[in-house]
Scaffold this active site. Structure first.
Site, PDB file in Angstrom:
ATOM      1  N   LYS A   1       0.806  -1.220   0.000  1.00 18.26           N
ATOM      2  CA  LYS A   1       0.000   0.000   0.000  1.00 18.26           C
ATOM      3  C   LYS A   1       0.837   1.267   0.000  1.00 18.26           C
ATOM      4  O   LYS A   1       0.447   2.285  -0.569  1.00 18.26           O
ATOM      5  CB  LYS A   1      -0.966  -0.024   1.193  1.00 18.26           C
ATOM      6  CG  LYS A   1      -2.034  -1.095   1.084  1.00 18.26           C
ATOM      7  CD  LYS A   1      -2.950  -1.091   2.296  1.00 18.26           C
ATOM      8  CE  LYS A   1      -4.151  -2.004   2.098  1.00 18.26           C
ATOM      9  NZ  LYS A   1      -3.798  -3.392   1.817  1.00 18.26           N
TER      10      LYS A   1
ATOM     11  N   GLU B   1      -2.811   6.541   8.056  1.00 18.86           N
ATOM     12  CA  GLU B   1      -3.673   7.432   7.295  1.00 18.86           C
ATOM     13  C   GLU B   1      -4.520   8.261   8.246  1.00 18.86           C
ATOM     14  O   GLU B   1      -4.898   7.788   9.331  1.00 18.86           O
ATOM     15  CB  GLU B   1      -4.608   6.652   6.360  1.00 18.86           C
ATOM     16  CG  GLU B   1      -3.922   6.014   5.179  1.00 18.86           C
ATOM     17  CD  GLU B   1      -4.898   5.276   4.277  1.00 18.86           C
ATOM     18  OE1 GLU B   1      -6.085   5.152   4.673  1.00 18.86           O
ATOM     19  OE2 GLU B   1      -4.493   4.822   3.200  1.00 18.86           O
TER      20      GLU B   1
ATOM     21  N   HIS C   1     -14.098  -3.463   9.450  1.00 19.72           N
ATOM     22  CA  HIS C   1     -13.435  -3.284   8.153  1.00 19.72           C
ATOM     23  C   HIS C   1     -13.777  -4.374   7.144  1.00 19.72           C
ATOM     24  O   HIS C   1     -13.188  -4.420   6.068  1.00 19.72           O
ATOM     25  CB  HIS C   1     -11.911  -3.195   8.315  1.00 19.72           C
ATOM     26  CG  HIS C   1     -11.468  -2.126   9.272  1.00 19.72           C
ATOM     27  ND1 HIS C   1     -11.688  -0.792   9.042  1.00 19.72           N
ATOM     28  CD2 HIS C   1     -10.838  -2.207  10.478  1.00 19.72           C
ATOM     29  CE1 HIS C   1     -11.201  -0.088  10.054  1.00 19.72           C
ATOM     30  NE2 HIS C   1     -10.685  -0.919  10.933  1.00 19.72           N
TER      31      HIS C   1
ATOM     32  N   ARG D   1      -7.495  -8.359  -8.398  1.00 19.01           N
ATOM     33  CA  ARG D   1      -8.217  -9.638  -8.514  1.00 19.01           C
ATOM     34  C   ARG D   1      -9.694  -9.346  -8.699  1.00 19.01           C
ATOM     35  O   ARG D   1     -10.123  -8.192  -8.681  1.00 19.01           O
ATOM     36  CB  ARG D   1      -8.023 -10.479  -7.247  1.00 19.01           C
ATOM     37  CG  ARG D   1      -8.432  -9.714  -5.975  1.00 19.01           C
ATOM     38  CD  ARG D   1      -8.421 -10.583  -4.749  1.00 19.01           C
ATOM     39  NE  ARG D   1      -8.518  -9.818  -3.511  1.00 19.01           N
ATOM     40  CZ  ARG D   1      -9.638  -9.325  -2.994  1.00 19.01           C
ATOM     41  NH1 ARG D   1     -10.776  -9.506  -3.637  1.00 19.01           N
ATOM     42  NH2 ARG D   1      -9.641  -8.654  -1.858  1.00 19.01           N
TER      43      ARG D   1
END
Length: 625
Positions: A116, A200, A235, A297
């Site tokens: 990421k 973040e 999440h 994917r």
């Protein structure tokens, strides 16, 4: 075109891929572990190969076994599905090196977007807006703590190699940062063999918006519009829909164009998803939508895109992997209607959504809408894999009708004795913010127990059980005579046995329209409504009760593996203190002290496997120690 396809996956997605392959005339090969020997995906394939023991680390995650199976069966292509090895660039390269077709993006594209931190840096250079935060190489606790302070709380810790909601922790205050970092790193190491993280800024009114993209080897990249996946628990996506409510054409054009730029930046081929986080405090605006990550994917929620575009994404995958161009140009793609998907999990909302395992004695989902599943009635839900057992997808001309159609299917869903989240999903679809289309990713957490169905049957359910059992016991013809007593008023009630104990219920004259019933045994009725099922039987006054653990006994709520033990025998603990962590179905569950006291017995050890209801340790109250 591919002639024989090996699906390197299991369950629902394996069955889904086989369905399209069959229509294209492609032969299919399934792989299976010990636990899946009798699974639906194994019986649905043309051929099947055993690849090892039940734990995924010894079967579905062993790339060499997958490739050997493909070679053994003469397959010429491998489709990874989602999860497992689907985003493993080394496995993708190994498939290609073995002379097989890899149904997915190029390994270098997977690598570019797999971490990421590197992906965010790449997106910046491609002109894609990214979330403010820290993605540097200094991974020391001191540097991460300082960066979190600089960003400002709340912050989100994310594993750089993470996915599927794993390796993510929201931290609200500095005092909680180190503990959350430790937990996040441990989960990331176990799940992805990489414990590096990024930080973040936590968006306070977040919406999860993602765009389906597709590329081919001829340089073409298109988008198939957006999905809204804001309804999440821990999440993990729960309900997804397409298109996104409140999305105007200008904003749609801006984020879809950004998604195409992102895909082109990594020379992308095949199906992929660009995930964005939107600050929805002022609605959906292009200047408040930021790149989060790319999933290289097919996504779990791909059916909602298929439903609104009329495109079979698996067919596109197989054609593009065979060297063909994308079948449609961008201007030929459009949105028709609205689609909503609900993920049906084998879990118990009343017990903190703990995974529920065992035999599906009853597994019924009305087939009024699209149902993607990898199980059937009589199958066994094991503790080794993700607990999702089905996806229910409703399409309608507009959002309101799609919601109502999905609710209708959930209302008629009955899963027993394995617990499911169907009742929770039904309540979620009734939430006011969801109905208005203004939900955020924090909605489920904010509602708390308000979304958990009552753990006791309603009066209508009890009455339906009473009538059902009466008619089954004496026969329909004699049912009208039940309760007749000489020189006395007819007795119109019966004592029933429920999980909560005996309950007296009135025997109604007719059925309740909003309750479903089916008989499991001659003396027990399975009653369901709004996705919740109860087994209700004739009361047996001589039945035996089940013993419960003594106060202070810490009992395993499910079978699993102990991954951390924080205490020792003789240690003093306080109420709420973490004693150990149990891992099952890819989730961590912390077990805490019920009160102040002393650990007098400790039978659990790190790395040990435990069975459900095993006593792991005993805490003696402080006033008795």
């Amino acid at each position: 075109m591919i002639a024989k396809l090996l699906i390197a996956n299991r369950g629902e997605i394996a069955c889904r891929i086989m369905r399209t392959a069959r229509t294209m005339g492609i032969a299919t090969v399934a792989v299976y572990s010990d636990a899946d020997a009798k699974a639906l995906h194994v019986r649905s394939a043309d051929e099947a190969v055993h690849i090892g023991p039940s734990p995924a680390a010894e079967s579905y995650l062993v790339g060499a076994k997958i490739i050997a199976a493909a070679k053994q069966m003469g397959a010429d292509a491998v489709h990874p599905g989602y999860g497992f090895l689907s985003e493993n660039a080394d496995f993708a390269q190994s498939v290609i090196d073995a002379g097989l077709i890899w149904v997915g993006p190029k390994p270098e594209s997977i690598r570019a977007m797999g971490l990421k931190d590197a992906a965010k840096q790449l997106m910046r250079s491609a002109g894609v807006p990214v979330t403010p935060g820290y993605d540097g190489s200094d991974q020391s606790v001191e540097r991460l703590t300082a960066e979190a302070e600089a960003i400002g709380y709340p912050v989100l810790i994310k594993a750089v190699a993470g996915g599927g909601g794993k390796g993510m922790r929201k931290v609200d205050a500095a005092a909680d940062f180190e503990a959350a970092l430790e937990s996040c790193r441990r989960e990331a190491k176990a799940s992805f063999s990489n414990d590096e993280v990024l930080l973040e800024k936590w968006i306070t009114s977040p919406r999860h918006i993602e765009v389906q993209v597709f590329g081919d080897a001829h340089g073409n990249v298109v988008h198939l519009f957006e999905r809204d996946c804001s309804l999440q628990r821990r999440h993990q996506k729960v309900i997804e829909e397409a298109p996104a409510p409140g999305m105007d054409e200008a904003t749609r054009e801006a984020i879809c164009a950004a998604a195409v730029r992102a895909a082109k930046a990594v020379d992308y081929e095949g199906a992929g998803t660009i995930e964005f986080i939107a600050d929805a405090s002022e609605g959906l605006r292009a200047d408040r939508i930021f790149f989060m990550e790319m999933n290289t994917r097919l996504q779990v929620e791909h059916p909602v895109t298929e439903e609104i575009t009329g495109v079979d994404l698996v067919e596109w995958q197989l054609r593009v992997a065979s060297g063909e161009a994308i079948p449609l140009k961008q201007e030929e793609l459009s949105i028709t209607g609205w689609a909503i998907e609900a993920r049906l999990y084998a879990e118990d909302p009343a017990r903190g959504f703990l995974p529920s395992t065992g035999r599906l004695e009853r597994f019924h989902i009305p087939d009024d809408e699209r149902i993607d599943t990898g199980v059937e009635e009589g199958a066994t839900v094991s503790p080794f894999y993700d607990p999702m057992i089905a996806k229910i997808i409703a399409w309608a001309p507009d959002r309101n009708h799609a919601i109502q159609d999905l609710k209708k299917v959930l209302d008629g869903t009955a899963v027993w004795p394995v617990k499911s989240n169907a009742g929770f999903l039904y309540r979620l679809l009734e939430d006011g913010e969801f109905l208005e289309g203004t939900m955020t990713t924090g909605l489920i957490a904010a509602r708390g127990d308000g979304l958990i169905p009552d753990n006791h049957p309603t009066r209508e359910m009890l009455e339906t059980a009473a009538l059902h059992l009466q008619r089954e016991y004496v026969g329909v013809e004699q049912a009208s005579l039940t309760g007749f007593r000489l020189n006395a008023d007819p007795k119109k009630s019966v004592l029933l046995s429920t999980e909560s104990g005996p309950v007296e219920a009135r025997i109604p004259d007719d059925w309740h329209d909003d309750v479903w019933s089916s008989v499991a045994t001659p003396t027990m009725a399975l009653i369901s409504a709004k996705g919740v099922a109860f087994a209700i039987g004739q009361h047996n006054p001589h039945g035996t009760g089940q013993a419960s653990a003594a106060d202070g006994a810490i009992i395993a709520p499910m079978p699993g593996k102990v991954i951390a033990v924080d205490v020792a025998e003789g240690q003093t603990v306080t109420a709420g203190q973490r004693l150990m962590v149990l891992e099952a179905m890819k989730m961590e569950h912390a077990l805490t002290a019920p009160f102040d006291g002393t650990v007098t017995e400790l039978s659990a050890s790190t790395g040990g496997q435990v069975q459900v209801e095993a006593v792991l340790c005993v805490v003696e109250p402080a006033d008795q120690a």
